[in-house]
Design a protein around this motif. Structure first.
Motif, PDB file in Angstrom:
ATOM      1  N   LEU A 161       0.826  -1.209   0.000  1.00 52.02           N
ATOM      2  CA  LEU A 161       0.000   0.000   0.000  1.00 52.02           C
ATOM      3  C   LEU A 161       0.862   1.261   0.000  1.00 52.02           C
ATOM      4  CD1 LEU A 161      -2.939   1.028   0.123  1.00 52.02           C
ATOM      5  CD2 LEU A 161      -2.716   1.043   2.612  1.00 52.02           C
ATOM      6  N   HIS A 162       1.973   1.234   0.734  1.00 49.34           N
ATOM      7  CA  HIS A 162       2.785   2.454   0.843  1.00 49.34           C
ATOM      8  C   HIS A 162       3.547   2.777  -0.445  1.00 49.34           C
ATOM      9  CE1 HIS A 162       6.013  -0.282   2.779  1.00 49.34           C
ATOM     10  NE2 HIS A 162       6.479   0.039   1.586  1.00 49.34           N
ATOM     11  N   GLN A 167      -2.955   6.477  -0.829  1.00 46.65           N
ATOM     12  CA  GLN A 167      -3.250   5.273  -0.052  1.00 46.65           C
ATOM     13  C   GLN A 167      -4.719   5.200   0.354  1.00 46.65           C
ATOM     14  OE1 GLN A 167       0.580   4.354   2.540  1.00 46.65           O
ATOM     15  NE2 GLN A 167       0.161   6.538   2.511  1.00 46.65           N
ATOM     16  N   ARG A 168      -5.315   6.351   0.644  1.00 43.60           N
ATOM     17  CA  ARG A 168      -6.731   6.377   1.031  1.00 43.60           C
ATOM     18  C   ARG A 168      -7.599   5.897  -0.136  1.00 43.60           C
ATOM     19  NH1 ARG A 168      -9.752   9.386   4.980  1.00 43.60           N
ATOM     20  NH2 ARG A 168      -7.795  10.302   5.677  1.00 43.60           N
ATOM     21  N   ALA A 169      -7.317   6.409  -1.339  1.00 43.91           N
ATOM     22  CA  ALA A 169      -8.090   5.986  -2.510  1.00 43.91           C
ATOM     23  C   ALA A 169      -7.859   4.505  -2.805  1.00 43.91           C
ATOM     24  CB  ALA A 169      -7.705   6.837  -3.724  1.00 43.91           C
ATOM     25  N   ALA A 170      -6.619   4.044  -2.605  1.00 48.20           N
ATOM     26  CA  ALA A 170      -6.335   2.631  -2.851  1.00 48.20           C
ATOM     27  C   ALA A 170      -7.111   1.743  -1.887  1.00 48.20           C
ATOM     28  CB  ALA A 170      -4.837   2.372  -2.730  1.00 48.20           C
ATOM     29  N   GLY A 228       0.925  11.019  -8.057  1.00 50.88           N
ATOM     30  CA  GLY A 228      -0.286  11.315  -7.292  1.00 50.88           C
ATOM     31  C   GLY A 228      -0.122  11.173  -5.799  1.00 50.88           C
ATOM     32  N   SER A 229       1.099  11.371  -5.317  1.00 47.54           N
ATOM     33  CA  SER A 229       1.369  11.165  -3.897  1.00 47.54           C
ATOM     34  C   SER A 229       0.542  12.107  -3.023  1.00 47.54           C
ATOM     35  CB  SER A 229       2.854  11.390  -3.611  1.00 47.54           C
ATOM     36  OG  SER A 229       3.141  11.161  -2.256  1.00 47.54           O
ATOM     37  N   VAL A 230      -0.085  11.543  -2.011  1.00 44.57           N
ATOM     38  CA  VAL A 230      -0.883  12.307  -1.049  1.00 44.57           C
ATOM     39  C   VAL A 230      -0.328  12.023   0.345  1.00 44.57           C
ATOM     40  CG1 VAL A 230      -3.180  12.642  -0.050  1.00 44.57           C
ATOM     41  CG2 VAL A 230      -2.946  12.116  -2.505  1.00 44.57           C
ATOM     42  N   ALA A 231       0.013  13.075   1.075  1.00 42.83           N
ATOM     43  CA  ALA A 231       0.463  12.889   2.463  1.00 42.83           C
ATOM     44  C   ALA A 231      -0.725  12.419   3.303  1.00 42.83           C
ATOM     45  CB  ALA A 231       1.027  14.189   3.012  1.00 42.83           C
ATOM     46  N   SER A 242     -12.354   4.819   7.127  1.00 33.61           N
ATOM     47  CA  SER A 242     -12.766   5.828   6.141  1.00 33.61           C
ATOM     48  C   SER A 242     -13.132   5.188   4.805  1.00 33.61           C
ATOM     49  CB  SER A 242     -11.661   6.868   5.934  1.00 33.61           C
ATOM     50  OG  SER A 242     -10.605   6.349   5.135  1.00 33.61           O
ATOM     51  N   ALA A 243     -12.649   3.950   4.564  1.00 36.80           N
ATOM     52  CA  ALA A 243     -13.002   3.228   3.346  1.00 36.80           C
ATOM     53  C   ALA A 243     -14.326   2.490   3.472  1.00 36.80           C
ATOM     54  CB  ALA A 243     -11.887   2.240   2.996  1.00 36.80           C
TER      55      ALA A 243
END
Length: 325
Positions: A161-162, A167-170, A228-231, A242-243
């Motif tokens: 995942l990392h 990661q949230r969208a994944a 598309g990296s998101v912190a 949240s998923a």
């Protein structure tokens, strides 16, 4: 993959890359790359020759097999009779085959962006007489999961995942692929792997603590460089919730290989330290670089190739959550 992608991957897998692929020692995790600990100073997966990385990732995952086996035993209590299991970022399939052994009634799909690693995974499953219920799927996570014919009862992501920018969208995409009542299990976090005493008799004591800084800097740069990296705050239970998933559980598993260690453990340590040495020029002072050079020199009695005090001690953490029925 994990690239630990080892390479992680530590690690693609494990990991170390993958996105695909730890660690783990791992990223691995890539089945694993030994992960953060294992994919020190790895590369982005597009830079790697996965056919060349395969044996390394396999050896690392096999070293960590006692830890993965504990995790499988725990998962078998959490997940009852899954029909389809997906190893998302499988690397060469060490953990994929452990999943197949743990759940003999399940079909297992190893999913990775690196086809040479999937070829190794299928060969491994064939050697273990599992090929009739073992599939491979090549492509980038999470989108490639849309090609699965059936909903997933257990989706395992071992330090893969990392390696995904968002990661949230994944995780949301993982959740969408689950059958009602299906489980996601992600291997992320834990403790950095230790292999040396605080004072090793050469250089300044506390070398591994300083190498942790190198690893963290490398990992931050790897994450920042992903498309598309998101912190994201790495509160994995909160991200799973949240998923749309429920009933989060967290458990950590220990790898404890005391001295004297096997040649394969020495090779893992040497590989990890060499990656950190390559990644650490800006972070490490001249004394630490010189100490690492001695630790990596097979002709030096103080090297990891010969020292009697070498060990491998680490902890990996697994987080699970369930899609409401």
């Amino acid at each position: 993959m994990a690239h630990d992608h080892h390479a992680d991957h530590d690690h693609k897998h494990g990991h170390d890359h993958k996105h695909g692929h730890g660690d783990q020692g791992g990223h691995g995790d890539k089945g694993g790359h030994g992960g953060q600990g294992g994919h020190a100073g790895g590369h982005h997966h597009s830079d790697l020759d996965w056919s060349e990385m395969g044996p390394h990732l396999e050896a690392q995952a096999e070293l960590f097999a006692p830890l993965y086996e504990q995790a499988m035993t725990w998962l078998a209590q959490e997940v009852i009779e899954p029909g389809l299991i997906v190893d998302a970022g499988s690397g060469p399939g060490v953990v994929s085959c452990l999943l197949a052994e743990t759940f003999p009634g399940a079909r297992v799909a190893a999913v990775d962006s690196a086809e040479p690693l999937l070829e190794r995974a299928l060969a491994r499953a064939t050697e273990r007489d599992m090929a009739d219920r073992f599939d491979t799927l090549a492509g980038e996570l999470p989108g490639v999961l849309g090609e699965l014919e059936y909903p997933v009862d257990l989706l395992w992501a071992g330090r893969s995942l990392h390696h995904l920018g968002d990661q949230r969208a994944a995780l949301a995409a993982f959740a969408e692929r689950l059958a009602p009542g299906g489980t996601v299990a992600i291997l992320e976090g834990g403790l950095p792997v230790r292999f040396l005493p605080r004072d090793i008799g050469i250089g300044r004591p506390g070398l591994q603590a300083r190498l942790d800084v190198v690893q963290e800097e490398w990992f931050a740069g790897m994450r920042a460089g992903l498309p598309g990296s998101v912190a994201e705050t790495e509160d994995w239970p909160a991200l799973l919730t949240s998923a749309g998933l429920k009933y989060t559980r967290t458990r950590s598993f220990l790898l404890d290989l005391p001295a004297p260690v096997t040649d394969s453990a020495r090779a893992y340590v040497a590989d990890t330290l060499s990656r950190l040495r390559d990644a650490g020029d800006e972070c490490l002072d001249a004394e630490d670089r010189a100490t690492l050079d001695r630790l990596l020199d097979p002709s030096d009695p103080a090297s990891v190739h010969h020292r009697p005090d070498l060990f491998v001690l680490g902890a990996h953490t697994v987080h699970t959550a369930v899609r409401p029925a």
